[in-house]
Scaffold this motif. Structure first.
Motif, PDB file in Angstrom:
ATOM      1  N   ARG A  66      86.941 -10.433  -6.763  1.00  0.00           N
ATOM      2  CA  ARG A  66      86.789 -11.322  -5.614  1.00  0.00           C
ATOM      3  C   ARG A  66      88.009 -11.341  -4.712  1.00  0.00           C
ATOM      4  O   ARG A  66      87.990 -11.989  -3.683  1.00  0.00           O
ATOM      5  N   ILE A  67      89.058 -10.673  -5.093  1.00  0.00           N
ATOM      6  CA  ILE A  67      90.278 -10.776  -4.296  1.00  0.00           C
ATOM      7  C   ILE A  67      90.062 -10.259  -2.881  1.00  0.00           C
ATOM      8  O   ILE A  67      90.580 -10.831  -1.920  1.00  0.00           O
ATOM      9  N   ASP A  68      89.260  -9.218  -2.728  1.00  0.00           N
ATOM     10  CA  ASP A  68      89.044  -8.675  -1.389  1.00  0.00           C
ATOM     11  C   ASP A  68      88.382  -9.700  -0.472  1.00  0.00           C
ATOM     12  O   ASP A  68      88.774  -9.838   0.682  1.00  0.00           O
ATOM     13  N   ARG A  69      87.386 -10.377  -1.017  1.00  0.00           N
ATOM     14  CA  ARG A  69      86.713 -11.391  -0.189  1.00  0.00           C
ATOM     15  C   ARG A  69      87.702 -12.500   0.179  1.00  0.00           C
ATOM     16  O   ARG A  69      87.729 -12.976   1.323  1.00  0.00           O
ATOM     17  N   CYS A  70      88.523 -12.886  -0.752  1.00  0.00           N
ATOM     18  CA  CYS A  70      89.489 -13.948  -0.484  1.00  0.00           C
ATOM     19  C   CYS A  70      90.576 -13.469   0.490  1.00  0.00           C
ATOM     20  O   CYS A  70      91.065 -14.254   1.303  1.00  0.00           O
ATOM     21  N   MET A  71      90.929 -12.210   0.404  1.00  0.00           N
ATOM     22  CA  MET A  71      91.909 -11.664   1.354  1.00  0.00           C
ATOM     23  C   MET A  71      91.372 -11.742   2.775  1.00  0.00           C
ATOM     24  O   MET A  71      92.130 -11.938   3.726  1.00  0.00           O
ATOM     25  N   ARG A 123     101.840 -19.952   1.361  1.00  0.00           N
ATOM     26  CA  ARG A 123     100.551 -20.548   1.742  1.00  0.00           C
ATOM     27  C   ARG A 123      99.404 -19.585   1.445  1.00  0.00           C
ATOM     28  O   ARG A 123      98.325 -20.007   1.039  1.00  0.00           O
ATOM     29  N   SER A 124      99.669 -18.309   1.659  1.00  0.00           N
ATOM     30  CA  SER A 124      98.631 -17.311   1.367  1.00  0.00           C
ATOM     31  C   SER A 124      98.285 -17.302  -0.120  1.00  0.00           C
ATOM     32  O   SER A 124      97.112 -17.207  -0.496  1.00  0.00           O
ATOM     33  N   LEU A 125      99.324 -17.396  -0.959  1.00  0.00           N
ATOM     34  CA  LEU A 125      99.074 -17.402  -2.398  1.00  0.00           C
ATOM     35  C   LEU A 125      98.234 -18.621  -2.789  1.00  0.00           C
ATOM     36  O   LEU A 125      97.298 -18.514  -3.586  1.00  0.00           O
ATOM     37  N   LEU A 126      98.563 -19.770  -2.205  1.00  0.00           N
ATOM     38  CA  LEU A 126      97.788 -20.972  -2.534  1.00  0.00           C
ATOM     39  C   LEU A 126      96.346 -20.854  -2.063  1.00  0.00           C
ATOM     40  O   LEU A 126      95.413 -21.247  -2.765  1.00  0.00           O
ATOM     41  N   LYS A 127      96.180 -20.281  -0.857  1.00  0.00           N
ATOM     42  CA  LYS A 127      94.809 -20.091  -0.353  1.00  0.00           C
ATOM     43  C   LYS A 127      94.037 -19.123  -1.232  1.00  0.00           C
ATOM     44  O   LYS A 127      92.857 -19.334  -1.515  1.00  0.00           O
ATOM     45  N   LEU A 128      94.715 -18.078  -1.649  1.00  0.00           N
ATOM     46  CA  LEU A 128      94.049 -17.106  -2.517  1.00  0.00           C
ATOM     47  C   LEU A 128      93.642 -17.772  -3.831  1.00  0.00           C
ATOM     48  O   LEU A 128      92.527 -17.588  -4.319  1.00  0.00           O
ATOM     49  N   ARG A 129      94.546 -18.555  -4.382  1.00  0.00           N
ATOM     50  CA  ARG A 129      94.236 -19.207  -5.653  1.00  0.00           C
ATOM     51  C   ARG A 129      93.043 -20.135  -5.486  1.00  0.00           C
ATOM     52  O   ARG A 129      92.124 -20.154  -6.319  1.00  0.00           O
ATOM     53  N   GLU A 130      93.045 -20.886  -4.382  1.00  0.00           N
ATOM     54  CA  GLU A 130      91.955 -21.825  -4.117  1.00  0.00           C
ATOM     55  C   GLU A 130      90.633 -21.066  -3.982  1.00  0.00           C
ATOM     56  O   GLU A 130      89.608 -21.451  -4.545  1.00  0.00           O
TER      57      GLU A 130
END
Lengths: 180, 243
Positions: free
Chosen positions: A123-128, A169-176
């Protein structure tokens, strides 16, 4: 191309000190791991030295391979990345950041749910895609090339602190996103 | 600095720290702090493992690149230094190594070289040529020593002459016979500290000194190898041929 199961089996044999398995593992994975070292260190001689160290570490740590997480190839790549980044950072020091004040908001999640999430890797691609493209680019090149905050800031033409904020912030958004 | 006893408020901070660690953006000092914590804090280790798993998809960006051809032998030499005598032997003399590789083509010139060197040094006199063996044992460029070995089957003496010897302090140079086909090596004795001189070959070993065997010299603790097999680096080796 060796499958994950093949690679996991070879790592298992390494833990039993099987030298033939080391040779087979090298044949199967050294082009990938050399690529990792080369991409981060950006010098063939340095990358070759690093590759030697990486296989020495793989031999020494084979008994600690758990078979979970990022999979056997991911485990090997992590060793190669960590080793290469360690070389880079000790050669060209960057500012420490752990001691600094953290102004990032708490993401307020249930801590118990996070350890049971499975199969989220794809799912990382979708979150990216949910990140702004320059920030997603910074995250990706930090990982792939081992760039420091300073180097990322220079590449993107923003102040160092801005880059820190971007990535955090990107890391937090990705985690969320990954937890959804 | 994050403490081992984490509160709920530390969780997003740990999440970030773990993410930054896996991304690779931290300083070396910070990386070491994270790794120390990884070793003792299982729940933090899980957070790091999860980032590793999440971001592993970026590994697709690393396209295969072939490493240099000799890298694997260097890895083996580092991991198994005691058991790689044959490999070390091969690595000891790079020019010699390549001669072995090309010996079909180069043997004639090699024989000429050896004959030339032997004649120059005045060792080859009126004796029957078939009763003598000669090998030049060369190391890498910059190696401590290069030796010329001449064995006289008539007298059972192996004459050694250093071509260029540097002092190896508190160490002994030990001469080995490697039978055709590799291990195990047979000790022919410890060389005088000068690196030169002659070694008396025991009569039971004499039949084994024949065309195709390899002579090698390794650096050993003072007085010779404690194990009966080479333990130190091979600094010179060479294949013996009938003159």
């Amino acid at each position: 191309m060796a499958t994950d199961d093949d690679i996991a089996a070879l790592i298992g044999r390494l833990a039993l000190r099987d030298r033939a398995a080391l040779s087979a593992l090298y044949a199967a994975t050294s082009p990938k791991l050399f690529s990792v070292c080369l991409r981060i260190l950006k010098d063939r001689g340095d990358a070759e030295d690093a590759l030697q160290e990486v296989f020495v570490k793989i031999w020494q740590r084979a008994d600690r391979f758990a078979g979970a997480g990022a999979g056997p190839l991911g485990w090997l790549v992590a060793i190669a990345r960590n080793h290469s980044i360690d070389i880079l950072r000790s050669r060209k020091p960057v500012a420490d950041s752990i001691e600094e004040s953290w102004d990032i908001p708490d993401s307020a999640r249930d801590p118990e749910t996070e350890t049971v999430l499975k199969g989220e890797g794809k799912r990382i691609d979708r979150c990216m895609e949910e990140l702004e493209s320059d920030r997603a680019g910074a995250v990706r090149s930090a990982y792939v090339e081992g760039l420091s905050y300073q180097e990322l800031a220079e590449r993107h033409g923003v102040p160092l602190n801005t880059m820190r904020t971007w990535l955090r912030r990107s890391l937090l958004k990705l985690r969320e996103c990954l937890d959804r | 600095m994050t403490t081992p006893e984490q509160s709920e408020g530390d969780r997003s901070r740990d999440e970030l720290l773990a993410g930054e660690y896996v991304l690779g953006v931290l300083s070396q000092a910070d990386r070491l702090k994270v790794e120390a914590r990884l070793a003792r804090d299982k729940s933090f280790a899980r957070i790091v493992a999860r980032w590793q798993e999440n971001l592993a998809e970026f590994n697709d960006e690393y396209d295969d690149v072939m490493p240099p051809a000799n890298t694997y032998s260097k890895i083996e030499a580092r991991l198994f230094p005691q058991n790689s005598f044959a490999r070390e032997l091969a690595a000891a003399g790079s020019w010699w190594n390549s001669l072995l590789f090309w010996r079909g083509l180069a043997f004639a010139s090699l024989a000429l070289l050896i004959t030339y060197v032997s004649l120059q040094s005045g060792w080859i006199g009126g004796g029957a040529p078939s009763r003598s063996l000669v090998a030049q044992m060369a190391g890498d460029e910059g190696a401590a020593i290069s030796l010329l070995a001449q064995y006289d089957a008539g007298s059972g003496r192996l004459q050694l002459t250093p071509v260029a010897a540097k002092t190896a302090d508190q160490r002994s140079l030990q001469l080995w016979l490697v039978p055709d086909g590799g291990n195990p090596a047979i000790s022919l004795g410890v060389l005088p500290q000068s690196g030169g001189g002659a070694v008396e070959i025991p009569s039971d070993l004499r039949p084994r000194l024949k065309d195709g065997v390899t002579f090698a010299v390794s650096v050993e603790p003072f007085g010779g190898s404690p194990t009966g097999q080479p333990t130190g680096p091979v600094i010179a080796s060479g294949l013996a041929r009938n003159l």
